[in-house]
Motif scaffolding. Structure first.
Motif, PDB file in Angstrom:
ATOM      1  N   LEU A  74      -6.573   3.331  -4.548  1.00  0.00           N
ATOM      2  CA  LEU A  74      -5.776   3.567  -5.665  1.00  0.00           C
ATOM      3  C   LEU A  74      -6.207   4.426  -6.823  1.00  0.00           C
ATOM      4  CD1 LEU A  74      -4.495  -0.021  -6.085  1.00  0.00           C
ATOM      5  CD2 LEU A  74      -3.118   1.967  -4.919  1.00  0.00           C
ATOM      6  N   ASP A  81       0.380   9.398  -8.314  1.00  0.00           N
ATOM      7  CA  ASP A  81       1.091   8.782  -7.237  1.00  0.00           C
ATOM      8  C   ASP A  81       2.767   8.438  -7.651  1.00  0.00           C
ATOM      9  OD1 ASP A  81      -0.569   8.408  -5.186  1.00  0.00           O
ATOM     10  OD2 ASP A  81      -1.494   6.514  -6.363  1.00  0.00           O
ATOM     11  N   LYS A  82       3.658   8.577  -6.580  1.00  0.00           N
ATOM     12  CA  LYS A  82       5.035   8.131  -6.846  1.00  0.00           C
ATOM     13  C   LYS A  82       5.223   6.602  -6.239  1.00  0.00           C
ATOM     14  CE  LYS A  82       6.795  12.028  -8.397  1.00  0.00           C
ATOM     15  NZ  LYS A  82       7.589  11.997  -9.666  1.00  0.00           N
ATOM     16  N   GLN A  83       5.455   5.975  -7.246  1.00  0.00           N
ATOM     17  CA  GLN A  83       5.641   4.556  -7.015  1.00  0.00           C
ATOM     18  C   GLN A  83       6.957   3.837  -7.459  1.00  0.00           C
ATOM     19  OE1 GLN A  83       2.269   2.415  -9.229  1.00  0.00           O
ATOM     20  NE2 GLN A  83       3.943   1.077  -9.993  1.00  0.00           N
ATOM     21  N   ASP A  87       3.569  -2.846 -11.636  1.00  0.00           N
ATOM     22  CA  ASP A  87       1.974  -2.504 -11.515  1.00  0.00           C
ATOM     23  C   ASP A  87       1.431  -4.044 -11.190  1.00  0.00           C
ATOM     24  OD1 ASP A  87       2.446   0.178 -11.979  1.00  0.00           O
ATOM     25  OD2 ASP A  87       2.048   0.066 -14.195  1.00  0.00           O
ATOM     26  N   THR A  92       0.531  -4.575  -2.717  1.00  0.00           N
ATOM     27  CA  THR A  92       0.711  -3.343  -2.753  1.00  0.00           C
ATOM     28  C   THR A  92       0.750  -2.511  -1.734  1.00  0.00           C
ATOM     29  OG1 THR A  92      -0.307  -3.019  -5.051  1.00  0.00           O
ATOM     30  CG2 THR A  92      -0.591  -1.157  -3.692  1.00  0.00           C
ATOM     31  N   VAL A  94       0.725   1.152   0.253  1.00  0.00           N
ATOM     32  CA  VAL A  94       0.661   2.405   0.314  1.00  0.00           C
ATOM     33  C   VAL A  94       1.000   3.149   1.575  1.00  0.00           C
ATOM     34  CG1 VAL A  94      -0.843   4.360  -0.178  1.00  0.00           C
ATOM     35  CG2 VAL A  94      -1.144   2.402  -1.417  1.00  0.00           C
ATOM     36  N   ARG A 126       4.583  -3.582  -5.010  1.00  0.00           N
ATOM     37  CA  ARG A 126       4.455  -2.340  -5.582  1.00  0.00           C
ATOM     38  C   ARG A 126       4.338  -1.194  -4.226  1.00  0.00           C
ATOM     39  NH1 ARG A 126      -0.384  -0.002  -8.909  1.00  0.00           N
ATOM     40  NH2 ARG A 126      -1.683  -1.223  -7.811  1.00  0.00           N
ATOM     41  N   TYR A 127       5.232  -0.376  -4.078  1.00  0.00           N
ATOM     42  CA  TYR A 127       5.396   0.551  -3.120  1.00  0.00           C
ATOM     43  C   TYR A 127       4.702   1.893  -3.497  1.00  0.00           C
ATOM     44  CZ  TYR A 127       7.277   3.749   0.470  1.00  0.00           C
ATOM     45  OH  TYR A 127       7.455   4.682   1.089  1.00  0.00           O
ATOM     46  N   ILE A 128       3.910   2.404  -2.929  1.00  0.00           N
ATOM     47  CA  ILE A 128       3.465   3.878  -3.130  1.00  0.00           C
ATOM     48  C   ILE A 128       3.625   4.637  -1.894  1.00  0.00           C
ATOM     49  CG2 ILE A 128       1.494   5.464  -3.643  1.00  0.00           C
ATOM     50  CD1 ILE A 128       0.312   2.783  -5.363  1.00  0.00           C
ATOM     51  N   ARG A 130       2.793   8.684  -0.337  1.00  0.00           N
ATOM     52  CA  ARG A 130       1.853   9.680  -0.269  1.00  0.00           C
ATOM     53  C   ARG A 130       2.307  10.621   0.863  1.00  0.00           C
ATOM     54  NH1 ARG A 130      -4.096   6.869  -2.030  1.00  0.00           N
ATOM     55  NH2 ARG A 130      -3.364   6.301  -3.868  1.00  0.00           N
TER      56      ARG A 130
END
Length: 246
Positions: A74, A81-83, A87, A92, A94, A126-128, A130
């Motif tokens: 992280l 990061d686009k999430q 938070d 989480t 990724v 929470r979703y990120i 990449r």
């Protein structure tokens, strides 16, 4: 001189100028730099629940294929990061994806909408996302999404859903332009975005960091609270992973 993920030399205007020339064979290669197609896991039908008992999950949780240090994962990279989601969510996720990967598109169309409704929108996850492009066309798709600013996720969604209309077609550049215009791009802003060398370098840096630090070698790859899962995981399997963590 920069090089694409396939080792092809690229000029400073490469993300734009290479679109029309790149072959369909290269674009439709497997979503893996090993050249082997990463097959999505088989869907498993839900088993009927026994009377007076809670419904059984539709699938068991797949075994993780490794783990990473979440604090390291992280840390900020070349691009912010686009999430989606809170938070302070307990879970989480990724995801490393490539815009030209059919398995990533499959996940985006079949799993992500329910994941968003059930877990992200409810504050549980929470979703990120990449960038992990395997070719210049995937780089261009991500660059356009970044240039869409607050519309990053809607642009990603459209590009995945329209994947067959711009990946591997005769004139990828024009096909992308038509999609971009629907998102508010002009010819000028489209070309300005795809000739932004710093943005191209930053997208490649995100990909390079994923490969070097977290051993990403295929897409989609998911890190869920530090555990590694590869392939287009179904919503049933995703639920089986997430629910025990809540």
């Amino acid at each position: 001189m920069n090089r694409s993920p396939f080792g092809q030399p690229l000029s400073r205007r490469s993300a734009l100028s290479s679109l029309a020339a790149i072959s369909a064979a290269a674009l439709l290669a497997a979503c893996s730099d090993s050249g082997k197609e990463a097959k999505p896991p088989e869907e498993k039908p839900a088993e009927p629940a026994a009377p007076a008992k809670p419904a059984s999950p539709a699938a068991s949780a797949p075994e993780p294929q490794g783990s990473v240090d979440m604090a390291q994962l992280l840390k900020p990279g070349a691009l912010p990061d686009k999430q989606l989601g809170k938070d302070d969510a307990k879970v989480t996720i990724v995801e490393y994806a490539s815009m030209t990967c059919p398995h990533c598109a499959h996940f985006a169309e079949t799993t992500f909408p329910e994941l968003k409704t059930k877990y992200i929108d409810t504050g549980k996850v929470r979703y990120i996302l990449r960038e992990f492009p395997f070719d210049p066309t995937a780089e261009a798709g991500f660059m356009l999404a970044r240039c869409a600013k607050d519309n990053y996720f809607p642009m990603v969604d459209v590009l995945f859903r329209q994947q067959e209309n711009w990946v591997g077609v005769a004139n990828t550049k024009d096909a992308l332009l038509q999609i971009a215009k629907l998102a508010g791009f002009t010819q000028e802003s489209f070309e300005s975005c795809l000739t932004d060398q710093k943005l191209l370098d930053d997208v490649r840096s995100v990909q390079k960091r994923g490969a070097n630090e977290f051993k990403v070698d295929s897409t989609p790859t998911f890190f869920i609270n530090g555990k590694t899962y590869k392939g287009a995981v179904s919503i049933a399997e995703m639920s089986a992973i997430i629910d025990p963590l809540l």
